[in-house]
Scaffold this active site. Structure first.
Site, PDB file in Angstrom:
ATOM      1  N   ASP A   1      -6.686   0.729  -7.878  1.00 48.73           N
ATOM      2  CA  ASP A   1      -6.589   2.562  -7.558  1.00 48.73           C
ATOM      3  C   ASP A   1      -7.486   2.860  -8.691  1.00 48.73           C
ATOM      4  O   ASP A   1      -7.788   4.410  -7.975  1.00 48.73           O
ATOM      5  CB  ASP A   1      -5.269   3.083  -7.730  1.00 48.73           C
ATOM      6  CG  ASP A   1      -4.282   2.733  -7.204  1.00 48.73           C
ATOM      7  OD1 ASP A   1      -4.993   3.270  -5.495  1.00 48.73           O
ATOM      8  OD2 ASP A   1      -3.358   3.295  -6.999  1.00 48.73           O
TER       9      ASP A   1
HETATM   10  C1  BGC Z   1      -0.216   0.865  -8.344  1.00 53.22           C
HETATM   11  C2  BGC Z   1      -0.528   0.016  -7.505  1.00 53.22           C
HETATM   12  C3  BGC Z   1      -2.237  -0.512  -8.114  1.00 53.22           C
HETATM   13  C4  BGC Z   1      -2.628  -0.674  -9.319  1.00 53.22           C
HETATM   14  C5  BGC Z   1      -4.073  -1.349  -9.632  1.00 53.22           C
HETATM   15  C6  BGC Z   1      -0.240   0.620  -9.734  1.00 53.22           C
HETATM   16  O1  BGC Z   1       0.040   1.893 -10.827  1.00 53.22           O
HETATM   17  O2  BGC Z   1       0.365   0.874  -8.040  1.00 53.22           O
HETATM   18  O3  BGC Z   1      -0.732   0.201  -6.450  1.00 53.22           O
HETATM   19  O4  BGC Z   1      -2.473  -1.795  -6.668  1.00 53.22           O
HETATM   20  O5  BGC Z   1      -1.884   0.056 -10.193  1.00 53.22           O
HETATM   21  O6  BGC Z   1      -4.513  -0.481  -9.945  1.00 53.22           O
END
Ligand code: BGC
Length: 807
Positions: free
Chosen positions: A483
């Site tokens: 993200d």
């Molecule tokens: C999110 C995931 C994401 C991960 C890495 C988490 O906080 O819920 O969807 O893949 O972070 O960024």
């Protein structure tokens, strides 16, 4: 250092001091009503949605930490204390907290009085039961007062914490005998209320917080408790609470038990009122009657334990490694169920306000719980699919109460669609129920735009093909799994969301990670199409996958590892040419899982580079070197100080991709080494460094470049739970469901000489005895007869199949 120990026979973690390195919590509830409870009785509860139907208040990030919960104060001859230590913090002669599956027990002793607290949510009900047993362990007669305490939230947790100009004037309650009803906003559009009841005659009560605490007191020294006398207050506006006062005379050795019920009730519109202004309490009374005695409570607790026993027996192991057994048999599966229930909404790191259910998160969580509750997985898949758009893209999140896509976050995370295929395939492999593919599912929750689930999967697959960039690799959009890798964001405005802001039209930045996913997950879609007789479609899919595999090797290979991405300007991300962020974990894991470069040697090189550059004593970091400065063209990843979160933290979610990748190239030693490094039961002895609960995974452990290397954060609600369960159960121990049978391919290091896995699948039970003979080649006998290959065909429901496996 340890702060407790595992009690495997009771499936409990026993905490022996209230002063854990962080509040160590548990979850109550399995269906519609949920609560969080810490080892100091902190926490809160809600009905279905942690944001929209919050029953009790909890103040996040408070000082001191973990303030607000279900408190029981004891007043005896001028002394007062709380058996959970907090909030009164009076010294205890004995303390113990047992977090079990769906229940928590806390007991505290002071001055010869022992108080046992039990908290759980009974199956099928919308309430919490709090049972308090007071026992006089002294030689003198005791005369004590017990004060209960909870603080009501005015339903919408966000509004409750912000809209004070209104909320200080809306609070309303009714008091009837030993039941305190919270009915704020019931007079207008709400048809739900809460109540707090005790099964004994009260000596007093309070429903107004200020009367109970005193305006300038904290929870540690409420006026009513220090005084030993309730104010009998009836809240009008301000902050409604629920507190009962009970008196008990206890002879030496005598004990007395009280049962409290904290419930949630919804009334149909036509049945809202008993008389003008007086709520209809019939449904509350039914709940109250159900928990009138401690025998009834014991019966309901036994049902809950039985429920968990049944659930967990779907996959169990018996080996010589007790840490492995307790992770696989109890805690990892339990955490998978909690992530199913909560997604990322409510933990001590998630306020229950910010996020609903994630599209990618929920699909991945499903991999960890589909064998536990297949029927509910079916419903979840259909809910998720209904938040997809007809061009194949998807809302990134949706609200569990409304099941609608969340407009604030929107779509454009280009990995999202592919996860739907993975979730659907996992469900069909587990259950054999291919009829789900024919279900008509709306796009964007619009029933006029419905198509079969198989068509949804097709749109997911094609969404990637329709969104390729200059190298023929998938466009990343707002972000892929990570993200925080925001290649189209270019944010210079403080506080602006990296995920939802797109400052440049993003048709150039490409993700090698999504390419790896496409190659790994595409064949799953081909298999789904074949299940529905679409052989031409399956052939098309396989040819697209083969093409992508070549593109990855051509444009996604950096010489010693897979690149991470191309940025907006076409520059490499995750390359030896970069100053920072030269190598990333995600594409190494997913590309090798997809089989890319396995035959030609790139896979092995990539995993060697992971070992050399990313591995640490506490797990594998996400990237290396960390970004030392903020990069406008990379986004949030470079906003974190080195070693934390996505900037070179140990992101436990993607460590299992490397474990699985290592099994793909047959390196069992490495795979198991990585598994044991982050599995919480193996970290119990370093709890003072790790800090979060030693029975569940955390999202992140600070990486080698961090000041606090080894310290974990964001425990409980993380895709780590599902993926580590997939890694250990399906790839290390090697027992996984396939379309026509149970695939058995253990990948073992020397530490396990033999073990037995019992796996329930499609109604039959498979008892699989594995002997590790160090051959690396699987040989199977099914019911005494040798078979070719590694697939044990599914047996009839009700049958037990004996499998002998030597490897
Ligand atoms: C999110 C995931 C994401 C991960 C890495 C988490 O906080 O819920 O969807 O893949 O972070 O960024």
């Amino acid at each position: 250092m340890q702060f407790g120990h595992f009690d495997d026979s009771n499936k409990e973690y026993v905490i022996t001091t209230p002063k854990t390195p962080y509040p160590w919590i548990n979850y109550l509830g399995s269906e519609n009503f949920f609560g969080l409870v810490s080892n100091q009785a902190g926490g809160y509860c809600f009905y279905q949605d942690a944001r929209l139907r919050r029953l009790t208040r909890y103040r996040y990030n408070n000082v001191p930490t973990d303030v607000g919960g279900r408190y029981f104060y004891i007043h005896e001859a001028g002394d007062y204390w709380t058996p959970s230590w907090g909030p009164s913090k009076k010294e205890l002669d004995a303390y113990e907290c047992r977090h079990g599956l769906g229940y928590t027990k806390i007991s505290g002793t002071r001055g010869g009085l022992k108080a046992d607290l039990l908290f759980f949510v009974p199956m099928g009900e919308t309430c919490e039961v709090h049972q308090v047993t007071l026992k006089n362990e002294s030689k003198q007669k005791k005369s004590v007062k017990l004060f209960s305490f909870i603080e009501f939230c005015l339903w919408n947790a966000q509004d409750d914490g912000t809209n004070f100009q209104r909320n200080f004037s809306t609070g309303e309650v009714e008091v009837v005998g030993s039941t305190l009803y919270h009915k704020t906003e019931y007079r207008e559009r709400r048809n739900h209320y809460a109540f707090y009841h005790v099964n004994a005659k009260v000596a007093g009560f309070d429903t107004d917080r200020e009367t109970f605490l005193g305006l300038y007191n904290g929870f540690s020294e409420p006026d009513v408790v220090t005084r030993g006398k309730s104010g009998n207050s009836v809240a009008s506006g301000w902050s409604p609470i629920g507190s009962h006062c009970l008196e008990a005379e206890l002879a030496p050795g005598e004990e007395r038990t009280f049962v409290f019920v904290l419930g949630y009730v919804e009334n149909p519109q036509a049945e809202k009122w008993a008389s003008p202004g007086i709520i209809n309490k019939v449904r509350a009374e039914r709940l109250i009657e159900k928990f009138a005695t401690s025998e009834q409570v014991a019966g309901e607790l036994a049902k809950l334990k039985q429920h968990w026993q049944n659930l967990l027996s779907g996959y169990s192991i018996k080996s010589s490694d007790e840490k492995l057994d307790r992770m696989v048999n109890i805690w990892n599966q339990y955490q998978c169920m909690v992530t199913f229930n909560m997604s990322r909404s409510a933990s001590y790191f998630e306020s229950g306000i910010g996020r609903g259910m994630g599209f990618r998160d929920s699909n991945q969580d499903l991999l960890g719980f589909v064998h536990l509750v297949p029927e509910r997985a079916r419903e979840r898949i259909l809910d998720i699919a209904a938040t997809q758009f007809d061009d194949g893209s998807a809302y990134h999140q949706y609200q569990p109460l409304t099941k609608r896509g969340n407009n604030e976050v929107g779509s454009g995370f280009n990995d999202d669609p592919l996860w739907l295929i993975l979730g659907t395939a996992a469900y069909i492999k587990e259950t054999g129920d291919a009829s789900i593919l024919d279900e008509q599912v709306p796009f964007d929750n619009d029933a006029s735009k419905a198509a079969s689930l198989l068509e949804h999967c097709k749109r997911s697959f094609d969404h990637v093909i329709k969104n390729l960039g200059p190298h023929g690799l998938p466009l990343i959009g707002r972000a892929d799994w990570n993200d925080c890798l925001n290649l189209n964001c270019f944010s210079e405005t403080p506080g602006e969301s990296f995920q939802t802001t797109e400052n440049r039209e993003g048709r150039t930045a490409e993700s090698i990670f999504i390419a790896g996913m496409f190659v790994a997950i595409g064949p799953e879609y081909a298999a789904l199409a074949e299940l529905r007789g679409q052989t031409t479609e399956a052939a098309r899919v396989r040819s697209e996958v083969a093409k992508m595999s070549e593109v990855v090797l051509k444009h996604g290979w950096d010489g010693n590892w897979f690149l991470r991405a191309y940025d907006f300007f076409g520059n490499k991300v995750g390359s030896k040419e970069c100053k920072d962020g030269q190598i990333f974990i995600e594409p190494q894991g997913y590309c090798v899982m997809a089989g890319i470069g396995v035959a030609t040697g790139e896979a092995k090189k990539a995993l060697d580079a992971v070992k050399e550059r990313l591995d640490t004593k506490y797990g594998i970091v996400l990237n290396n070197p960390p970004y030392a400065e903020y990069h406008l063209e990379l986004g949030e990843i470079s906003s974190y100080p080195p070693g934390y979160k996505e900037n070179a933290g140990i992101f436990c979610h993607n460590n299992p991709w490397i474990m699985i990748a290592e099994t793909v190239i047959g390196r069992a030693d490495r795979a198991w080494e990585y598994y044991r490094k982050i599995a919480p039961a193996y970290l119990e002895e370093i709890s003072e460094i790790h800090r979060t609960e030693p029975y569940v995974y955390s999202q992140m452990i600070a990486g080698k470049d961090a000041v606090r290397h080894g310290e974990a954060k964001n425990s409980w609600l993380t895709g780590t739970a599902a993926w580590n369960f997939v890694a250990v159960s399906q790839h290390l121990l090697g027992v996984r469901t396939d379309y026509t049978g149970l695939r058995i391919e253990p990948c073992l290091d020397k530490s396990l000489s033999s073990f037995t896995v019992t796996r329930r699948a499609r109604g039959a039970t498979y008892v699989i005895r594995v002997k590790n003979e160090g051959t690396g080649k699987v040989a199977l006998k099914v019911n005494g007869s040798a078979i070719e290959g590694t697939l044990v065909p599914y047996a009839k429901s009700g049958e037990t199949v004996q499998v002998e496996c030597s490897v």
